[in-house]
Design a protein around this motif. Structure first.
Motif, PDB file in Angstrom:
ATOM      1  N   VAL A  95     -12.984  33.907 -32.395  1.00  0.00           N
ATOM      2  CA  VAL A  95     -12.521  35.288 -32.310  1.00  0.00           C
ATOM      3  C   VAL A  95     -11.931  35.502 -30.923  1.00  0.00           C
ATOM      4  O   VAL A  95     -12.614  35.314 -29.915  1.00  0.00           O
ATOM      5  CB  VAL A  95     -13.675  36.288 -32.538  1.00  0.00           C
ATOM      6  N   LEU A  96     -10.664  35.890 -30.867  1.00  0.00           N
ATOM      7  CA  LEU A  96     -10.026  36.220 -29.594  1.00  0.00           C
ATOM      8  C   LEU A  96     -10.151  37.709 -29.367  1.00  0.00           C
ATOM      9  O   LEU A  96      -9.640  38.521 -30.139  1.00  0.00           O
ATOM     10  CB  LEU A  96      -8.540  35.828 -29.608  1.00  0.00           C
ATOM     11  N   GLU A 122      -3.161  39.832 -17.925  1.00  0.00           N
ATOM     12  CA  GLU A 122      -2.141  39.215 -18.760  1.00  0.00           C
ATOM     13  C   GLU A 122      -1.268  38.229 -17.987  1.00  0.00           C
ATOM     14  O   GLU A 122      -0.849  38.499 -16.880  1.00  0.00           O
ATOM     15  CB  GLU A 122      -1.248  40.313 -19.356  1.00  0.00           C
ATOM     16  N   GLY A 123      -0.983  37.076 -18.631  1.00  0.00           N
ATOM     17  CA  GLY A 123      -0.114  36.102 -17.985  1.00  0.00           C
ATOM     18  C   GLY A 123      -0.260  34.718 -18.577  1.00  0.00           C
ATOM     19  O   GLY A 123      -1.031  34.494 -19.522  1.00  0.00           O
ATOM     20  N   GLN A 124       0.443  33.771 -17.993  1.00  0.00           N
ATOM     21  CA  GLN A 124       0.459  32.400 -18.492  1.00  0.00           C
ATOM     22  C   GLN A 124      -0.901  31.736 -18.387  1.00  0.00           C
ATOM     23  O   GLN A 124      -1.266  30.889 -19.211  1.00  0.00           O
ATOM     24  CB  GLN A 124       1.502  31.573 -17.730  1.00  0.00           C
ATOM     25  N   ASP A 125      -1.687  32.111 -17.363  1.00  0.00           N
ATOM     26  CA  ASP A 125      -3.015  31.516 -17.217  1.00  0.00           C
ATOM     27  C   ASP A 125      -3.866  31.743 -18.461  1.00  0.00           C
ATOM     28  O   ASP A 125      -4.625  30.859 -18.879  1.00  0.00           O
ATOM     29  CB  ASP A 125      -3.729  32.092 -15.991  1.00  0.00           C
ATOM     30  N   TRP A 127      -5.284  28.695 -20.591  1.00  0.00           N
ATOM     31  CA  TRP A 127      -6.741  28.543 -20.690  1.00  0.00           C
ATOM     32  C   TRP A 127      -7.181  28.462 -22.145  1.00  0.00           C
ATOM     33  O   TRP A 127      -8.031  27.651 -22.509  1.00  0.00           O
ATOM     34  CB  TRP A 127      -7.435  29.692 -19.971  1.00  0.00           C
ATOM     35  N   PHE A 128      -6.578  29.302 -22.974  1.00  0.00           N
ATOM     36  CA  PHE A 128      -6.928  29.329 -24.391  1.00  0.00           C
ATOM     37  C   PHE A 128      -6.478  28.044 -25.093  1.00  0.00           C
ATOM     38  O   PHE A 128      -7.240  27.446 -25.868  1.00  0.00           O
ATOM     39  CB  PHE A 128      -6.277  30.554 -25.034  1.00  0.00           C
ATOM     40  N   THR A 129      -5.245  27.626 -24.813  1.00  0.00           N
ATOM     41  CA  THR A 129      -4.667  26.505 -25.568  1.00  0.00           C
ATOM     42  C   THR A 129      -4.927  25.137 -24.953  1.00  0.00           C
ATOM     43  O   THR A 129      -4.843  24.118 -25.649  1.00  0.00           O
ATOM     44  CB  THR A 129      -3.146  26.704 -25.719  1.00  0.00           C
ATOM     45  N   LYS A 130      -5.240  25.093 -23.665  1.00  0.00           N
ATOM     46  CA  LYS A 130      -5.431  23.796 -23.005  1.00  0.00           C
ATOM     47  C   LYS A 130      -6.880  23.520 -22.609  1.00  0.00           C
ATOM     48  O   LYS A 130      -7.200  22.405 -22.199  1.00  0.00           O
ATOM     49  CB  LYS A 130      -4.537  23.708 -21.768  1.00  0.00           C
ATOM     50  N   THR A 131      -7.732  24.538 -22.690  1.00  0.00           N
ATOM     51  CA  THR A 131      -9.143  24.334 -22.346  1.00  0.00           C
ATOM     52  C   THR A 131     -10.059  24.680 -23.511  1.00  0.00           C
ATOM     53  O   THR A 131     -10.841  23.847 -23.975  1.00  0.00           O
ATOM     54  CB  THR A 131      -9.526  25.179 -21.109  1.00  0.00           C
ATOM     55  N   ASP A 161      -1.005  35.506 -26.765  1.00  0.00           N
ATOM     56  CA  ASP A 161      -1.972  34.411 -26.808  1.00  0.00           C
ATOM     57  C   ASP A 161      -2.001  33.768 -28.194  1.00  0.00           C
ATOM     58  O   ASP A 161      -2.008  32.543 -28.338  1.00  0.00           O
ATOM     59  CB  ASP A 161      -3.381  34.905 -26.472  1.00  0.00           C
ATOM     60  N   MET A 162      -2.018  34.627 -29.216  1.00  0.00           N
ATOM     61  CA  MET A 162      -2.126  34.132 -30.592  1.00  0.00           C
ATOM     62  C   MET A 162      -0.878  33.364 -31.016  1.00  0.00           C
ATOM     63  O   MET A 162      -0.955  32.435 -31.822  1.00  0.00           O
ATOM     64  CB  MET A 162      -2.390  35.302 -31.536  1.00  0.00           C
TER      65      MET A 162
END
Length: 911
Positions: free
Chosen positions: A345-346, A313-316, A320-324, A356-357
């Motif tokens: 699907v996350l 868990e963390g900012q990475d 990763w989800f939102t920027k890649t 994340d969501m």
């Protein structure tokens, strides 16, 4: 004359009977049926009409498919509400994927709310025709599924690692996965999914993109040859189309962050490294890989695992989800000129999915979430605690939450099919978790798809889809409707089992009873005695007494006890309350001891009663029968061992050797049942666990494909009992004699001139912290540790590069952090598939280092081959305590050095 007349009448009667053979219930006279379809219709309607046609023809009808009603035939009109103006305003039309059947005589209607609904309406009518051998006289029925998502999973995985690769790293090739290119096999499997009304299929892989697409800017990343790549393109496109025409959404899973082996080697990187930060070139490669995949396969969904192969868990994770990932999907859609969004699907695994969501939803609308139902096992239909809280949180986000029935580490390899248990699980998914989707793993042998573990005469391998038919049927039946009447279900499953085994209702009900009784045994054992819900434990291979007596020394996974079972007590809790004469709460170990014994006996009795009535598929029935005997032997083995554990735990408080002596006959009984289990399985099973790597830890390590059968484990349990008896005798004659082990420094060259310290009382362990060493396990004294900057460890993790001429172990100290994120968490195979790549998963000396004002420290070891190596640790404070020869065995015990008291370590009793 009279005789001639009688003879003539007999001939006439015989002739009439012969002529009427085709008019029996099974072979009615040929009748014309006209299946009427719209001139333009979806492939799902075509598929459904085809299944309906086959059922009608088998029942003796002559069938034509046309676009117009015929007065000369019985007409079955198939329409879709969305495209039929006459139905669009019908308030009684069912919802998504729903259908209505109506009519009688010479006119029937199948009205689907959508194309999938029309398909399912055809399948429903086909099933009724097959069961009755004719069209119904009349029908008025409508139905729709309860769960939005209903799907199965296939792992593009193998039982062992490939040379030079890590976990989940398997290219799509005919050599590794010959079944993947077998269209006939796929057709049979997809037909079974459609028949079970499943609407999704998940393919799981670490990094599938380098087998399925070429990335223009990274041509070297492709990890299959050109001929294989063309095969992969062809079969994958074909598979997506075949899925779609059956109403099945194909979903491709992948892990983050894993890259292809050629890409990693070209850029001098690792294919996966949980502890590295996001690297720009990896982010760019991944984004463009996803874009290329979406552009080529726009109707295929994506299943995202943010955790495990990247730090927890963390900012990475959010970045990763939102920027890649999401931008990669949008890039692919833009290249196609499409504005619709394929589903993503996350997977809520080793990541903060709700967080994340929160950041993903504003960027992308077609999102789903998913989390494991009972971890990597099947343990309960009464989930509660923090795990239930997470599921409800995900369910309330506003998207669909999917329940992942994952791995089944406590069920393999024996057959499992308790309709009652499974129905209650699906009900709990709705009522407790508030979820509305199912993602179903195979019942056993996930890593060995498509085969089961059965050892069949002649070397033939059984297919999972055939062997475990009842597993797939039960989950899909209750995903469609979990609120079916229990008495009706007993009747239904008795008929299904009677049909399979050629048994009458009485004998079929006995088979069902065997399934129901055995269905409780494995869930109850794991949730009350186990170490973990993860696949690092092969429950059917048993457990060591040390693991039952001191589970906390083996990485006890607390969710197993506070969430994945009914409220109850662990063995240690029960023993303490017994000693203090306190009342018990919920399900106790003694409850389970008594239940698994009774259930095993009941399962065997039921299957024995059923045996005389079996007239069909006797070879499979015999395998099922053997499994019931296996459940009984396993239940007895655990029950006696758990009873022995309670006697030994009482010794913790009484110090009375007589308590230990009471455990001996129970252990002997347990061993006898394990011998019986060994006899039952030695010729019937190839293995107990299909993942045969170092990730397997309980009861013993599974390195190099070893310790995967009961035959291999039997000597371990025999030695355990012998050692216990010897140690009791030693206690009677003066106590245990300790063998002194001295750990000495070995020469390594550490890069960067990092400061060191000697492990002695009063030494400072960190470069930026004044905390001093208060006490240390005697074996560690004199070792040279690396003095690290704690603040830097917390911000960036730890990387120490060194050169060694011979194999070495690095001793790493992990603070028992109890939720304090400033400390590095100990390796956890539940969330990190690489957590034992260096043999680091298990602690050696627990509470081996005591620092004033800080939590106690557990000592783990990392093994490295000769050469230049890097020790990489994640973010959080930890200790690097020194380097020793790799061939030195570090003692395994609890040193008891803690500012907070100590759990009495009794593992030595079995050494």
């Amino acid at each position: 004359m009279k005789l001639k007349f009688v003879f003539a009448c007999a001939l006439l009667l015989l002739s009439s009977l012969v002529c009427l053979q085709g008019f029996s219930a099974e072979n009615p006279p040929a009748k014309k049926v006209n299946i009427v379809l719209a001139k333009t219709h979806h492939a799902r309607v075509t598929y459904g009409a085809g299944r309906l046609t086959a059922a009608l023809q088998k029942a003796g009808y002559t069938v034509a498919t046309t676009n117009a009603v015929s007065a000369a035939a019985t007409n079955i009109v198939v329409s879709v509400k969305q495209t039929d103006p006459a139905q669009q305003s019908n308030p009684k039309a069912p919802g998504k994927e729903g259908f209505t059947l109506s009519g009688g005589g010479k006119s029937f209607k199948i009205i689907g709310n959508d194309n999938s609904g029309a398909l399912y309406g055809c399948l429903e009518l086909a099933e009724r025709i097959t069961n009755a051998h004719k069209l119904p006289a009349s029908i008025n029925f409508n139905d729709k599924p309860e769960m939005v998502m209903r799907g199965t999973c296939i792992g593009m995985q193998k039982t062992t690692y490939l040379p030079g690769r890590g976990t989940y790293e398997y290219p799509y090739t005919p050599e590794l996965f010959p079944w993947f290119y077998d269209k006939a096999f796929w057709g049979r499997y997809l037909d079974s999914l459609a028949q079970n009304r499943m609407n999704s299929l998940y393919l799981w892989s670490g990094h599938p993109f380098a087998s399925l697409v070429k990335v223009k800017d990274y041509p070297y990343a492709l990890e299959v040859d050109e001929a294989t790549f063309k095969k992969n393109e062809e079969i994958y496109n074909w598979l997506a189309k075949e899925c779609d025409k059956r109403g099945i959404w194909l979903v491709q899973g992948f892990y983050n962050i894993i890259v292809s082996k050629p890409f990693a080697e070209h850029n001098h990187l690792k294919t996966q490294d949980r502890n590295r930060h996001i690297v720009p070139i990896i982010a760019d490669y991944t984004r463009k890989s996803i874009a290329a995949f979406v552009e080529k396969y726009p109707n295929v969904g994506l299943l995202i695992t943010l955790g495990e192969a990247m730090e927890g868990e963390g900012q990475d994770d959010i970045d990763w989800f939102t920027k890649t990932i999401i931008p990669g999907v949008k890039d692919g859609l833009k290249a196609l000129g499409r504005t619709d969004e394929p589903p993503i699907v996350l997977r809520g695994h080793d990541t903060n999915a709700p967080e994340d969501m929160k950041y993903a939803k504003p960027l992308y609308s077609n999102l789903y979430t998913e989390a494991k139902y009972n971890g990597e096992a099947l343990t309960t239909y009464e989930p509660h605690g923090p795990w239930a809280d997470l599921h409800r949180t995900l369910s309330r986000i506003g998207t669909v939450q999917i329940e992942n029935v994952h791995i089944m580490a406590n069920l393999e390899p024996f057959r499992y099919g308790s309709p009652d248990f499974i129905q209650k699980c699906v009900q709990a998914m709705h009522s407790v978790y508030e979820a509305n989707g199912l993602h179903l793993y195979p019942q056993a042998s996930y890593w060995d798809w498509p085969y089961s573990a059965d050892n069949v005469a002649g070397g033939k391998r059984l297919y999972q889809v055939d062997r475990d038919w009842i597993w797939y049927r039960t989950w899909s039946r209750y995903a469609w409707n979990s609120h079916r009447d229990r008495n009706d279900e007993i009747k239904y499953w008795s008929e299904e089992l009677g049909s399979k085994y050629g048994a009458d209702n009485t004998h079929a009900r006995e088979i069902l009873e065997a399934y129901e009784q055995s269905g409780n045994i494995s869930p109850e054992i794991l949730r009350r005695f186990g170490i973990t819900d993860g696949n690092r434990q092969t429950m059917t291979l048993g457990m060591l007494m040390a693991q039952l007596v001191n589970p906390e020394k083996f990485g006890l996974f607390t969710l197993l006890y506070n969430s994945e079972g009914p409220v109850g007590e662990m063995l240690s809790e029960y023993a303490l309350k017994e000693w203090k004469h306190q009342p018990h709460e919920g399900e106790t170990p003694m409850d389970v001891i008594n239940k698994v014994k009774a259930q095993g006996k009941a399962a065997v009795a039921a299957i024995d009663k059923a045996t005389p009535g079996v007239t069909r598929d006797k070879a499979e029935f015999d395998r099922l029968k053997n499994d019931m005997y296996c459940y009984d032997a396993m239940g007895e083995c655990y029950a006696h061992k758990a009873q022995a554990t309670l006697y030994i735990l009482r010794y913790k408080y009484s110090n009375d050797i007589a308590d230990l002596e009471k455990a001996v006959p129970e252990m002997e009984q347990s061993l006898q049942y394990f011998r019986k289990l060994t006899d039952l399985t030695k010729d019937s099973y190839l293995y107990a666990n299909s993942m045969q790597t170092q990730q397997r830890k309980i009861p013993v390590g599974g390195n190099n494909g070893k310790m995967k059968t009961w035959v291999e484990l039997l000597p371990v349990y025999e030695r355990e009992l012998d050692n216990f008896k010897k140690n009791i005798a030693q206690l009677k004659t003066g106590g245990k004699k300790e063998e002194k082990i001295v750990l000495t420094n070995t020469q390594v060259n550490v890069q960067g001139n990092l400061p060191t310290y000697t492990l002695t009382e009063g030494a400072t362990m960190f470069a930026d912290t004044a905390a001093t060493l208060k006490a240390i396990a005697p074996e560690l004294k004199g070792l040279q540790g690396i003095k690290l900057d704690r603040a830097k460890q917390m911000a960036d993790g730890t990387n120490i590069t060194f050169t060694n001429n011979k194999p070495v172990k690095v001793l790493v100290g992990y603070f028992i952090r109890k939720g304090q994120t400033k400390f590095l968490s100990e390796p956890q195979l539940e969330t990190d598939g690489t957590a034992n790549d260096y043999g680091q998963a298990d602690s050696k000396i627990t509470s081996g280092v005591q620092i004033e004002g800080m939590p106690p420290v557990n000592v783990h070891t990392f093994s490295f081959k000769a050469g230049t190596n890097t020790l990489t640790l994640g973010k959080g404070a930890a200790l690097v305590l020194g380097f020793i020869d790799d061939n030195v065995n570090v003692p395994v015990y609890d040193a008891g050095l803690s500012n907070e008291g100590n759990i009495k370590d009794l593992r030595w009793l079995f050494n």
